[in-house]
Design a protein around this motif. Structure first.
Motif, PDB file in Angstrom:
ATOM      1  N   SER A   1      85.758  88.750  22.470  1.00 29.21           N
ATOM      2  CA  SER A   1      84.931  87.679  22.158  1.00 29.21           C
ATOM      3  C   SER A   1      85.277  87.215  20.759  1.00 29.21           C
ATOM      4  O   SER A   1      85.493  87.844  20.007  1.00 29.21           O
ATOM      5  N   TYR A   2      85.245  85.939  20.827  1.00 30.25           N
ATOM      6  CA  TYR A   2      85.599  85.255  19.299  1.00 30.25           C
ATOM      7  C   TYR A   2      84.691  85.685  18.382  1.00 30.25           C
ATOM      8  O   TYR A   2      84.996  85.953  17.103  1.00 30.25           O
ATOM      9  N   MET A   3      83.337  85.726  18.512  1.00 24.32           N
ATOM     10  CA  MET A   3      82.296  86.278  17.816  1.00 24.32           C
ATOM     11  C   MET A   3      82.473  87.587  17.112  1.00 24.32           C
ATOM     12  O   MET A   3      82.347  87.758  15.750  1.00 24.32           O
ATOM     13  N   GLU A   4      82.791  88.398  18.341  1.00 26.31           N
ATOM     14  CA  GLU A   4      83.266  89.825  17.817  1.00 26.31           C
ATOM     15  C   GLU A   4      84.391  89.961  16.816  1.00 26.31           C
ATOM     16  O   GLU A   4      84.571  90.755  15.650  1.00 26.31           O
ATOM     17  N   ILE A   5      85.313  89.334  16.989  1.00 23.90           N
ATOM     18  CA  ILE A   5      86.489  88.888  15.818  1.00 23.90           C
ATOM     19  C   ILE A   5      85.908  88.492  14.706  1.00 23.90           C
ATOM     20  O   ILE A   5      86.479  89.146  13.362  1.00 23.90           O
ATOM     21  N   VAL A   6      85.115  87.395  14.653  1.00 25.64           N
ATOM     22  CA  VAL A   6      84.831  86.727  13.484  1.00 25.64           C
ATOM     23  C   VAL A   6      83.870  87.914  12.417  1.00 25.64           C
ATOM     24  O   VAL A   6      84.008  87.825  11.538  1.00 25.64           O
ATOM     25  N   TRP A   7      83.033  88.423  13.258  1.00 23.42           N
ATOM     26  CA  TRP A   7      82.265  89.618  12.588  1.00 23.42           C
ATOM     27  C   TRP A   7      83.244  90.416  12.111  1.00 23.42           C
ATOM     28  O   TRP A   7      82.796  91.037  10.752  1.00 23.42           O
ATOM     29  N   ALA A   8      83.978  91.088  12.695  1.00 25.76           N
ATOM     30  CA  ALA A   8      84.815  92.068  12.318  1.00 25.76           C
ATOM     31  C   ALA A   8      85.768  91.757  11.143  1.00 25.76           C
ATOM     32  O   ALA A   8      85.989  92.578  10.335  1.00 25.76           O
ATOM     33  N   ALA A   9      85.923  90.540  10.891  1.00 25.18           N
ATOM     34  CA  ALA A   9      86.992  89.867   9.840  1.00 25.18           C
ATOM     35  C   ALA A   9      86.411  89.699   8.464  1.00 25.18           C
ATOM     36  O   ALA A   9      86.914  89.626   7.346  1.00 25.18           O
ATOM     37  N   ILE A  10      84.743  89.827   8.417  1.00 23.58           N
ATOM     38  CA  ILE A  10      84.073  89.497   7.237  1.00 23.58           C
ATOM     39  C   ILE A  10      84.481  90.366   6.172  1.00 23.58           C
ATOM     40  O   ILE A  10      85.023  90.022   5.069  1.00 23.58           O
TER      41      ILE A  10
ATOM     42  N   MET B   1      90.572  84.762   6.691  1.00 21.69           N
ATOM     43  CA  MET B   1      89.160  84.484   6.192  1.00 21.69           C
ATOM     44  C   MET B   1      88.538  83.747   7.408  1.00 21.69           C
ATOM     45  O   MET B   1      88.702  82.762   7.904  1.00 21.69           O
ATOM     46  N   PRO B   2      87.248  84.494   7.894  1.00 22.01           N
ATOM     47  CA  PRO B   2      86.542  83.747   8.863  1.00 22.01           C
ATOM     48  C   PRO B   2      85.804  82.592   8.289  1.00 22.01           C
ATOM     49  O   PRO B   2      85.446  82.553   7.284  1.00 22.01           O
ATOM     50  N   PRO B   3      85.441  81.826   9.551  1.00 19.28           N
ATOM     51  CA  PRO B   3      85.239  81.930  10.936  1.00 19.28           C
ATOM     52  C   PRO B   3      86.568  81.319  11.554  1.00 19.28           C
ATOM     53  O   PRO B   3      86.643  81.519  12.598  1.00 19.28           O
ATOM     54  N   ILE B   4      87.423  80.615  10.823  1.00 18.53           N
ATOM     55  CA  ILE B   4      88.690  80.001  11.303  1.00 18.53           C
ATOM     56  C   ILE B   4      89.789  80.882  11.574  1.00 18.53           C
ATOM     57  O   ILE B   4      90.522  80.898  12.342  1.00 18.53           O
TER      58      ILE B   4
ATOM     59  N   GLY C   1      91.843  79.447  -0.426  1.00 18.65           N
ATOM     60  CA  GLY C   1      91.051  80.429   0.650  1.00 18.65           C
ATOM     61  C   GLY C   1      90.278  79.564   1.489  1.00 18.65           C
ATOM     62  O   GLY C   1      90.375  79.575   2.838  1.00 18.65           O
ATOM     63  N   LEU C   2      89.810  78.669   0.931  1.00 25.99           N
ATOM     64  CA  LEU C   2      88.742  77.681   2.093  1.00 25.99           C
ATOM     65  C   LEU C   2      89.708  76.575   2.829  1.00 25.99           C
ATOM     66  O   LEU C   2      89.515  76.616   3.799  1.00 25.99           O
ATOM     67  N   MET C   3      90.531  76.212   2.056  1.00 28.93           N
ATOM     68  CA  MET C   3      91.521  75.364   2.782  1.00 28.93           C
ATOM     69  C   MET C   3      92.502  75.995   3.809  1.00 28.93           C
ATOM     70  O   MET C   3      93.079  75.254   4.914  1.00 28.93           O
ATOM     71  N   GLY C   4      92.971  77.002   3.310  1.00 30.00           N
ATOM     72  CA  GLY C   4      93.919  77.620   4.106  1.00 30.00           C
ATOM     73  C   GLY C   4      93.360  78.309   5.439  1.00 30.00           C
ATOM     74  O   GLY C   4      94.100  78.451   6.345  1.00 30.00           O
ATOM     75  N   MET C   5      92.145  78.675   5.393  1.00 28.99           N
ATOM     76  CA  MET C   5      91.245  79.101   6.622  1.00 28.99           C
ATOM     77  C   MET C   5      91.409  77.865   7.617  1.00 28.99           C
ATOM     78  O   MET C   5      91.227  78.236   8.905  1.00 28.99           O
ATOM     79  N   ILE C   6      91.214  76.731   7.183  1.00 29.06           N
ATOM     80  CA  ILE C   6      91.188  75.656   7.903  1.00 29.06           C
ATOM     81  C   ILE C   6      92.320  75.185   8.565  1.00 29.06           C
ATOM     82  O   ILE C   6      92.698  74.885   9.651  1.00 29.06           O
ATOM     83  N   ASN C   7      93.650  75.028   7.577  1.00 32.18           N
ATOM     84  CA  ASN C   7      94.776  74.292   8.051  1.00 32.18           C
ATOM     85  C   ASN C   7      96.049  75.293   8.572  1.00 32.18           C
ATOM     86  O   ASN C   7      96.747  74.775   9.523  1.00 32.18           O
ATOM     87  N   GLY C   8      95.571  76.462   8.397  1.00 36.02           N
ATOM     88  CA  GLY C   8      96.650  77.371   9.264  1.00 36.02           C
ATOM     89  C   GLY C   8      97.842  77.781   8.868  1.00 36.02           C
ATOM     90  O   GLY C   8      98.675  78.218   9.541  1.00 36.02           O
ATOM     91  N   THR C   9      98.492  77.257   7.955  1.00 36.43           N
ATOM     92  CA  THR C   9      99.983  77.525   7.379  1.00 36.43           C
ATOM     93  C   THR C   9      99.852  77.903   5.944  1.00 36.43           C
ATOM     94  O   THR C   9      99.270  77.052   5.056  1.00 36.43           O
ATOM     95  N   SER C  10     100.337  78.906   5.667  1.00 36.86           N
ATOM     96  CA  SER C  10     100.404  79.543   4.553  1.00 36.86           C
ATOM     97  C   SER C  10     101.098  78.439   3.476  1.00 36.86           C
ATOM     98  O   SER C  10     100.733  78.244   2.393  1.00 36.86           O
ATOM     99  N   ALA C  11     102.373  78.218   3.514  1.00 38.96           N
ATOM    100  CA  ALA C  11     103.224  77.430   2.938  1.00 38.96           C
ATOM    101  C   ALA C  11     102.591  76.018   2.877  1.00 38.96           C
ATOM    102  O   ALA C  11     102.730  75.494   1.819  1.00 38.96           O
TER     103      ALA C  11
END
Length: 735
Positions: A401-410, A383-386, A335-345
């Motif tokens: 706004s980016y911050m509104e999207i991040v808050w909504a995703a938590i 998984m926010p924030p990325i 989950g942590l690394m997937g948040m950063i690298n952006g590709t599931s496979a």
């Protein structure tokens, strides 16, 4: 093994031969020797060729970091350079077919003819583009020679097409060699992109208009051919076919029935329009050239400094000894690394090579091991924030706004990962699994003394929430990863920096290709207006029912995601579906989150579940069985979007007590649902109990006070029954 992965492994081995390897890595190395996935498009270079390509990759990454942080560049030029550089590197690195192990076969006469004719056309067109550039630099006249403008286009486009066909029919599969055809495709890329950059200001004015020049069209045609062919090499045929259908639709409109009919477009208007910020250079490439490449390079920094490895080791130390420990580790690390690298496979391959063998070691079936990894890796993109760049794309498309999207995703992200954790824990209880012995795990105390290695993630989150731009925050986190590595034996020096920049460029090439192809589709939708007409049909089919419209939106998002990476799937689905849902009265934030979730979860949805397939290759399991099981484990993600549709408090909308109530009841709901799916809830759950759990779960998930109370009462009664009558004996695991 792909070129990216192979290069990464070779470099890491060279860098760290004398370094101490953790116990968990040593065990995994033997477990995964025979499970190495075979990936197409493989090429491995040595010697001068390797270093030449490595230097180009480093230059590509460094160019983006400089432009984003130090040296701003005009938007069109920057995006075209991003696409052009990605295409050039892609053709030098990825072969047309998977490599053969046999000796070099002599080229056929037909192949030689194709290469000669295609090469002549490309070289001639490239030479005339050079003439145009030189003329402008020396004469100061804005009007280039007419003969050059009139004759460069057709040879360039036709030569490119011949070279592509030659690569299909007569692939050069030698190792440690760049085929002549691929090198010429690189020349065609430089020529087409150089022309488009040169005339970018004029193209913005005349794109899609009668005043567009024939050379504009042919340069764009060449670019489209190159984009589609590279996409085929790095992502398969599905997305290319989808894009091809959309392109054909632009020309066949007058002969199509019903809402599909339109007046049609001539090639000059279409292709000059499609290579603008309405098409190829639209939102997907805008995000790819900024946020995606930045965070992919950040992920490469974590890998090169081995800070990312620390995340996995501390997860093993904390949870590896518990029931089903390696599976719980996979949830956290992936989950942590997937948040950063952006590709599931890609994330499945990166972290699954460590977690999947260890899951199998403690008793998980191969398909279950792969399914857990696939579900966790896919969840990283919500998984926010990325959010695997999803937050940035959504902000770009919606204007929210980016911050509104991040808050909504938590809360939805917490609910999803809690669900996957419950699924894993119930399965471990059901089958009597144990964790790894503590003496075979990293020592938590020793790792906690290195807790400062979490600093890059802390800096990233703190700077984002402190109001720094996304670019600045990502850059600070990247620099922090380099600095904290100086406190470890794996201190980042020039060699590691070179490797990180090279790896970042290699990792982003697939995303550049698919984002550019998604841009072609977006351009067709904008040009033909099919998106608004599809929205009208959606309204009609739904008969003004928001729920039915959302069901159709779910189906379309999943189908699109089956054929393309989730980033591209969301961009296309948002263009086609979101306007119709919003017209039905659904809030834009809810509509886009709904589409995004299902686009992401298409990676674990049968029958085409790319993340599950990647995991099955590592686990040696059946791909279809793996995809079905990953779907079951990630089931909550298919329910969460309906949850925030019924109660937007789940997206942090409303009063705090309402948000708290919905978050708690939703988590309890997925807890009950997990027990029903796994058939274990304080003991073995027979079918009447499982049905009761499903009813209670859905009641809690719906979000109303009355349904919540009913769900809590039913859950309490079911728990009491299971505590007294449920068999606590483990169940033998089926093969």
């Amino acid at each position: 093994m792909s070129d990216d992965n192979r290069s990464q492994g070779v470099a890491a081995q060279n860098d760290d031969t004398k370094d101490e390897i953790s116990l968990i890595e040593r065990q995994t190395a033997e477990a995964s020797v025979d499970q190495e996935p075979k990936v197409d498009n493989e090429r491995l270079f040595f010697g001068a060729r390797h270093w030449a390509i490595a230097i180009m990759c480093v230059a590509f990454s460094a160019f983006h970091l400089l432009v984003l942080n130090v040296w701003p560049l005009e938007t069109w030029t920057f995006r075209l350079s991003h696409v052009g550089g990605g295409l050039l590197l892609g053709y030098l690195i990825f072969s047309a077919r998977s490599l053969a192990d046999g000796a070099e076969a002599p080229a056929s006469p037909v192949s030689k003819l194709f290469l000669a004719l295609g090469g002549a056309g490309v070289v001639y067109g490239a030479a005339l583009v050079f003439v145009v550039w030189v003329h402008d630099a020396t004469s100061g006249s804005p009007i280039p020679p007419a003969w050059a403008m009139d004759t460069l286009g057709i040879p360039l486009a036709a030569g490119t097409a011949l070279l592509v066909v030659n690569s299909w029919l007569f692939p050069d599969q030698r190792r440690n060699a760049i085929p002549l055809g691929d090198a010429l495709l690189g020349v065609a890329t430089i020529a087409a992109v150089a022309y488009l950059i040169k005339f970018a200001p004029q193209l913005q004015l005349r794109a899609g208009m009668p005043m567009a020049l024939p050379a504009d069209m042919w340069a764009a045609v060449t670019g489209v051919i190159l984009i589609l062919e590279l996409t085929r090499r790095v992502a398969g045929l599905a997305l290319v076919i989808i894009a091809g259908v959309f392109v054909a639709y632009s020309f066949l409109g007058p002969w199509l029935p019903g809402i599909l009919e339109h007046r049609g477009y001539d090639p000059k208007r279409f292709f000059s329009y499609i290579f603008t910020d309405n098409g190829v250079l639209s939102a997907p490439i805008a995000i790819s050239s900024t946020y995606i490449i930045l965070f992919v390079i950040f992920a490469a920094f974590l890998q090169a400094t081995r800070v990312g490895e620390y995340f996995v080791n501390i997860a093993f130390a904390a949870a590896g000894h518990r029931r089903g420990g390696p599976a719980k580790v996979a949830i956290f690390a992936s989950g942590l690394m997937g948040m950063i690298n952006g590709t599931s496979a890609g994330n499945v391959v990166a972290t699954g090579s460590l977690t999947i063998p260890l899951m199998k070691k403690v008793g998980y079936r191969p398909q279950t091991s792969a399914a857990v990894e696939a579900a966790a890796s896919s969840g990283g993109q919500i998984m926010p924030p990325i959010m695997g760049a999803g937050a940035f794309i959504m902000a770009e498309i919606t204007g929210i706004s980016y911050m509104e999207i991040v808050w909504a995703a938590i809360i939805p992200a917490i609910v999803y990962f809690a669900s996957v954790f419950f699924m894993v824990d119930f399965a471990a209880k059901k089958y009597g699994m144990v964790g790894l012995p503590k003496d075979q795990l990293p020592k938590l105390g020793a790792l906690l003394r290195q807790i400062y290695l979490f600093t890059p993630i802390v800096v990233l989150i703190f700077s984002l929430f402190s109001g720094y731009s996304v670019i600045r925050s990502g850059t600070l986190a990247m620099a922090t990863a380099a600095v904290v590595s100086w406190l470890t034996p794996h201190r980042m020096g020039p060699r590691q920096l070179f490797f990180a920049l090279e790896l970042g460029a290699r990792m982003v090439l697939q995303l550049i290709a698919v984002c550019a192809t998604a841009g072609i589709i977006v351009g067709v939708i904008a040009l033909t207006g099919i998106g608004s007409r599809f929205s009208s049909v959606l309204l009609g089919l739904a008969d003004q029912s928001q729920l039915l419209a959302l069901f159709f939106a779910m189906c379309v998002s999943i189908v699109l995601g089956m054929g393309m990476p989730t980033t591209a799937a969301y961009a296309v689905a948002a263009s086609v579906i979101a306007p119709g849902i919003i017209n039905l009265g659904v809030e834009p934030l809810i509509a886009h989150f709904f589409i995004f979730y299902f686009a992401v979860m298409s990676a674990i949805t049968p029958p085409v579940a790319l993340a599950a397939y990647a995991g099955s290759a590592l686990a040696g399991s059946d791909p279809i069985k793996t995809s079905v099981e990953s779907f079951k484990i990630g089931l909550a993600a298919f329910i969460v979007p309906y949850m925030f549709f019924y109660s937007d408090a789940l997206l942090m909308q409303g009063e705090w007590y309402e948000i708290l109530r919905v978050g708690v009841t939703a988590t309890l709901g997925v807890f009950l649902l997990s027990g029903a799916v796994q058939g274990w809830f304080f003991g073995q759950a027979i079918w009447p109990v499982r049905i009761a759990l499903i009813v209670a779960a859905l009641s809690l998930i719906s979000g109303g006070w009355q349904t919540d109370m009913f769900g809590i009462v039913l859950a309490g009664l079911t728990t009491a029954y299971q505590a007294k009558f449920g068999s606590k004996e483990p169940v033998p695991m089926r093969a």
